[in-house]
Design an enzyme around this catalytic site. Structure first.
Site, PDB file in Angstrom:
ATOM      1  N   HIS A  75      22.855  45.810  46.161  1.00  0.00           N
ATOM      2  CA  HIS A  75      23.160  45.144  47.099  1.00  0.00           C
ATOM      3  C   HIS A  75      24.478  45.424  48.034  1.00  0.00           C
ATOM      4  O   HIS A  75      24.979  44.182  48.630  1.00  0.00           O
ATOM      5  CB  HIS A  75      22.620  43.895  47.127  1.00  0.00           C
ATOM      6  CG  HIS A  75      21.361  43.626  46.857  1.00  0.00           C
ATOM      7  ND1 HIS A  75      20.226  43.269  47.376  1.00  0.00           N
ATOM      8  CD2 HIS A  75      20.849  43.604  45.517  1.00  0.00           C
ATOM      9  CE1 HIS A  75      19.078  43.296  46.938  1.00  0.00           C
ATOM     10  NE2 HIS A  75      19.373  43.379  45.555  1.00  0.00           N
ATOM     11  N   ASN A 148      14.045  38.784  47.738  1.00  0.00           N
ATOM     12  CA  ASN A 148      14.099  40.135  48.453  1.00  0.00           C
ATOM     13  C   ASN A 148      13.177  40.008  49.461  1.00  0.00           C
ATOM     14  O   ASN A 148      12.260  39.061  49.625  1.00  0.00           O
ATOM     15  CB  ASN A 148      13.949  40.925  47.358  1.00  0.00           C
ATOM     16  CG  ASN A 148      14.774  41.662  46.422  1.00  0.00           C
ATOM     17  OD1 ASN A 148      15.846  41.636  46.904  1.00  0.00           O
ATOM     18  ND2 ASN A 148      14.287  42.214  45.267  1.00  0.00           N
TER      19      ASN A 148
HETATM   20 FE1  HDE Z   1      19.975  41.047  41.844  1.00  0.00          FE
HETATM   21  N1  HDE Z   1      21.937  41.223  41.494  1.00  0.00           N
HETATM   22  N2  HDE Z   1      19.422  41.280  39.877  1.00  0.00           N
HETATM   23  N3  HDE Z   1      17.884  40.756  42.198  1.00  0.00           N
HETATM   24  N4  HDE Z   1      20.430  40.634  43.792  1.00  0.00           N
HETATM   25  C1  HDE Z   1      22.830  41.213  42.218  1.00  0.00           C
HETATM   26  O1  HDE Z   1      25.004  40.120  41.865  1.00  0.00           O
HETATM   27  C2  HDE Z   1      20.431  41.251  38.867  1.00  0.00           C
HETATM   28  C3  HDE Z   1      16.874  40.917  41.208  1.00  0.00           C
HETATM   29  C4  HDE Z   1      19.271  40.227  44.730  1.00  0.00           C
HETATM   30  O2  HDE Z   1      23.708  39.185  49.068  1.00  0.00           O
HETATM   31  C5  HDE Z   1      24.184  41.221  41.594  1.00  0.00           C
HETATM   32  O3  HDE Z   1      26.595  39.539  43.316  1.00  0.00           O
HETATM   33  C6  HDE Z   1      19.703  41.424  37.500  1.00  0.00           C
HETATM   34  C7  HDE Z   1      15.472  40.288  41.684  1.00  0.00           C
HETATM   35  C8  HDE Z   1      20.072  40.292  45.957  1.00  0.00           C
HETATM   36  O4  HDE Z   1      25.314  38.871  47.497  1.00  0.00           O
HETATM   37  C9  HDE Z   1      23.844  41.348  40.156  1.00  0.00           C
HETATM   38  C10 HDE Z   1      18.372  41.557  37.810  1.00  0.00           C
HETATM   39  C11 HDE Z   1      15.998  40.075  43.003  1.00  0.00           C
HETATM   40  C12 HDE Z   1      21.374  40.471  45.572  1.00  0.00           C
HETATM   41  C13 HDE Z   1      22.404  41.140  40.170  1.00  0.00           C
HETATM   42  C14 HDE Z   1      18.380  41.241  39.322  1.00  0.00           C
HETATM   43  C15 HDE Z   1      17.222  40.236  43.176  1.00  0.00           C
HETATM   44  C16 HDE Z   1      21.471  40.736  44.231  1.00  0.00           C
HETATM   45  C17 HDE Z   1      25.092  42.584  42.246  1.00  0.00           C
HETATM   46  C18 HDE Z   1      17.191  41.623  36.925  1.00  0.00           C
HETATM   47  C19 HDE Z   1      15.066  39.303  44.080  1.00  0.00           C
HETATM   48  C20 HDE Z   1      22.381  40.457  46.575  1.00  0.00           C
HETATM   49  C21 HDE Z   1      26.016  41.787  43.103  1.00  0.00           C
HETATM   50  C22 HDE Z   1      17.127  40.549  35.869  1.00  0.00           C
HETATM   51  C23 HDE Z   1      14.509  38.026  43.627  1.00  0.00           C
HETATM   52  C24 HDE Z   1      23.091  39.158  46.643  1.00  0.00           C
HETATM   53  C25 HDE Z   1      26.020  40.301  42.823  1.00  0.00           C
HETATM   54  C26 HDE Z   1      24.216  39.096  47.839  1.00  0.00           C
HETATM   55  C27 HDE Z   1      22.813  41.105  43.752  1.00  0.00           C
HETATM   56  C28 HDE Z   1      21.757  41.320  38.974  1.00  0.00           C
HETATM   57  C29 HDE Z   1      16.996  41.540  39.848  1.00  0.00           C
HETATM   58  C30 HDE Z   1      18.100  39.932  44.690  1.00  0.00           C
HETATM   59  C31 HDE Z   1      24.464  42.606  39.391  1.00  0.00           C
HETATM   60  C32 HDE Z   1      20.401  41.377  36.235  1.00  0.00           C
HETATM   61  C33 HDE Z   1      14.355  40.394  41.115  1.00  0.00           C
HETATM   62  C34 HDE Z   1      19.495  39.664  47.353  1.00  0.00           C
HETATM   63  O5  HDE Z   1      24.528  40.178  39.558  1.00  0.00           O
END
Ligand code: HDE
Length: 689
Positions: A75, A148
């Protein structure tokens, strides 16, 4: 100082107010010392050598040397806006969250939309899932709903997240391709992970090509809990619905836009807000009573599953309005730190193993990305309610905490700040027991039924797009074995789908497998059912040259404006064009600085000379042909109709979105038909040559 060494003074075209600069503001160092000259470093003689004591030069350069922070690992590419959220009525029955209980409260929000795979400078319009994060600055602390635009996810357990993301990202040996899942590694991984099947169907659909951030849905994905004042909990799924409806780009358009305007979505969000067309989203919830946890034929803790709206309807609970652009991209959009673990009393987690992993990862990644445990001190991350604790030290502490005690309990500070038994956040309490074990629950074991449900719910056109997307994505995979495994996988979703995909990717048609399509569908999953017929926020190109019919231009411009759309004049050169009766019109864009891709519809007004000039301009004809190829509304009046006859729109068929009127006496009827056509968004029944 020689004349050449002075920077050229630029023409003063904007007011100071526009740039938010105080009159008389002086340039200083970060220490506040007024700077005498910022264009010439201090030297011994004007040819040097430079002097070490030039503190202004050193500060300027060393700040610059450190102006990048690590981009988000996923993202990274995103855009954001401020706004507010307001509940429709009290949700006290379900939750004690204060901001959901009082419909008179406008809770400030900051919403960030993003692509997942591309790096920070990648294009907006690529095929990808979109992030939909909202930070609610409530009176009880910050609540982040980090979702999402697709209601399910690739994997069931957070431990696989690094694997799926490594496979999505550019391949490690040559860093190709950027911002695209169309490569071997991704499909290799997917072909070996059946739990991803449902998400893959969504990924291949039009959902991953949104027309704008304001025209896509958002989903919390996981099942969460809402807890009321009596401590009673219910499970909940969160949904955002855009008031403009859900609309997408077509793939060819999206690919070309990535070159013509890589900032397409960012620009649209920014301009809509500047023009007062505020993006609005309704928040809805699906509520599941605690005792109904096991009543579905899937596990509600499995993030590869959604709860069909026919089984549990979505209850609208409030509205978010995004009405202010950020003042500074880096300070706000880049530094905002979302975390699903940021919750307020009344909102709690479920045991979804994907969610549980996220509760660790976001906080962890912020420390790395923002470089300090004090990232909550950054203005964009600070709560609007008071916050006090004993965490005083660490890099970049911005607050000067005056308390002499930084531990608890204490007598010297009279135990302040103190936890509150009545107002503190209490995690939902329940009895759990089990063995330590690395296993998936059998209730997470079925991977195809909802993928089939999604496929069955799509319209014929939407299905065609899925097949086309699969031809592109899987077609980019070099390994025959991976392509065969993917076709085999799709065969478990729907045999017809697998056959159609096989045809385009050099794989033999598979044999029908025992798993049959269950025949069920869920109308709410088709985005066609979520389209809203409005022209609000739409952009229309008016192709014109000298000699254009002024009245026709003015009438249409006004009608579009009244309906909330925007019209721009596109011509060969910037400047002014003169109408047949001598009126002047400002040219907004040229054929070189724009393309039909940036508009939702095209209009060619009459005026013999104007139309003759356009006829001789290949770019003008291409503009119309391309709009036709992308199924957009096309219109012409008077002599403008003659121009259409030289393009793919030559048959002038009204029911195919080509709207014409020969004389200006029919202008108002014409304007109405044109606006209706634009509101239809696309004319799929068109036969493309
Ligand atoms: Fe994320 N995800 N994600 N994700 N995600 C990040 O956090 C993570 C997942 C989502 O506008 C990171 O600040 C793991 C689902 C958005 O700043 C990180 C898992 C969904 C954004 C991270 C998921 C998301 C992130 C990278 C599996 C939808 C952007 C930078 C367990 C519900 C936030 C940060 C923004 C960002 C980890 C799965 C949505 C690495 C470990 C499911 C919208 O922390």
């Amino acid at each position: 100082m020689t004349e050449q060494s002075q920077p050229q003074k630029t023409a003063k075209t904007e007011s100071l107010e526009e740039f938010q600069v105080e009159a008389g503001e002086q340039l200083t160092t970060n220490q506040g010392v007024v700077v005498e000259d910022t264009d010439n470093s201090l030297k011994t003689g004007n040819r040097g050598p430079s002097l070490r004591e030039d503190f202004h030069f050193q500060e300027k350069l060393s700040h610059f040397d450190r102006e990048r922070i690590p981009e988000r690992v996923v993202h990274a590419r995103g855009s954001a806006a401020h706004g507010y959220f307001q509940a429709y009525e009290s949700l006290a029955k379900f939750t004690k969250a204060h901001f959901l209980q009082d419909p008179s409260i406008q809770t400030p929000v900051f919403a960030r939309f993003s692509t997942v795979g591309g790096s920070r400078g990648s294009a907006d319009s690529v095929r990808d899932v979109r992030g939909f994060s909202v930070k609610f600055y409530t009176q009880e602390g910050n609540y982040d709903l980090v979702g999402n635009n697709i209601p399910v996810f690739f994997i069931q357990d957070a431990i696989k997240f690094p694997d799926v993301v490594h496979s999505i990202k550019p391949e490690p040996h040559n860093e190709i391709p950027q911002a695209s899942t169309a490569h071997s590694n991704f499909w290799d991984f997917i072909s070996l992970v059946p739990e991803s099947t449902h998400m893959i169907l969504w990924l291949l659909s039009d959902r991953t090509l949104p027309r704008s951030f304001s025209r896509m849905q958002g989903f919390g994905v996981h099942t969460y809990r809402l807890v009321n004042a009596e401590g009673k909990f219910r499970f909940v799924k969160f949904h955002w619905k855009p008031l403009l409806g859900v609309h997408s780009l077509v793939f060819d358009e999206a690919q070309k836009l990535a070159g013509k305007d890589p900032d397409f979505h960012r620009r649209d969000l920014w301009e809509s807000i500047e023009q007062g067309n505020y993006p609005e989203f309704e928040l809805g919830v699906q509520i599941i009573e605690a005792e109904d946890e096991h009543k579905f034929d899937f596990d509600i803790l499995d993030s590869t599953k959604l709860i069909p709206e026919e089984l549990v309807p979505v209850l609208p609970i409030g509205k978010m309005v995004l009405n202010r652009n950020p003042d500074n991209f880096f300070a706000e959009t880049e530094q905002v730190a979302f975390a699903p673990s940021n919750v307020v009393p009344g909102i709690d987690f479920s045991d979804d193993p994907l969610l549980q992993g996220r509760l660790f990862s976001y906080h962890d990644t912020q420390q790395h990305r923002l470089g300090s445990p004090n990232f909550a001190n950054l203005p964009i991350n600070q709560p609007v309610c008071p916050f006090h604790n004993n965490q005083q030290d660490g890099r970049m502490q911005m607050q000067v905490k005056t308390s002499r005690v930084n531990y608890f309990p204490n007598s010297l500070g009279q135990d302040q700040p103190a936890p509150s038994e009545t107002e503190g956040y209490v995690h939902h309490s329940e009895r759990v027991q089990g063995h330590k074990i690395r296993e998936r629950s059998p209730s997470f074991g079925e991977h195809f039924s909802q993928a089939t449900l999604f496929w069955n719910s799509l319209s014929a056109v939407e299905k065609e797009h899925v097949v086309e997307a699969a031809h592109f994505e899987i077609g980019k995979v070099e390994d025959q074995g991976v392509r065969e495994r993917m076709v085999e996988r799709l065969n478990h979703v729907d045999h017809e789908l697998a056959k159609l995909v096989a045809m385009g990717v050099g794989v033999a048609a598979p044999k029908e497998v025992a798993t049959q399509n269950h025949g069920q569908s869920s109308p709410a999953l088709s985005q066609e059912s979520l389209a809203v017929k409005t022209v609000k926020g739409r952009k229309v190109a008016i192709l014109a040259a000298d000699g254009v019919d002024a009245e026709q231009v003015t009438t249409i411009k006004q009608a579009l404006m009244d309906a909330g759309a925007q019209a721009q004049i596109v011509s060969k050169f910037l400047g002014m064009i003169k109408s047949a009766d001598g009126q002047e019109f400002k040219v907004d864009k040229t054929f070189l600085t724009s393309a039909s891709l940036m508009f939702d519809a095209v209009y060619v007004p009459g005026g013999a000379l104007s139309v003759e000039t356009l006829k001789a301009n290949g770019d003008a004809l291409e503009f119309i042909n391309e709009a036709f190829r992308h199924y957009k509304a096309i219109a012409a009046t008077g002599e403008g109709v003659e121009l259409l006859k030289k393009t793919s729109a030559e048959s002038l068929q009204h029911d195919q979105g080509v709207i014409t009127a020969k004389t200006s006496s029919h202008q108002s009827k014409f304007a109405k038909s044109f606006i209706e056509a634009i509101a239809q968004h696309r004319f799929w029944m068109r036969t493309l040559g």
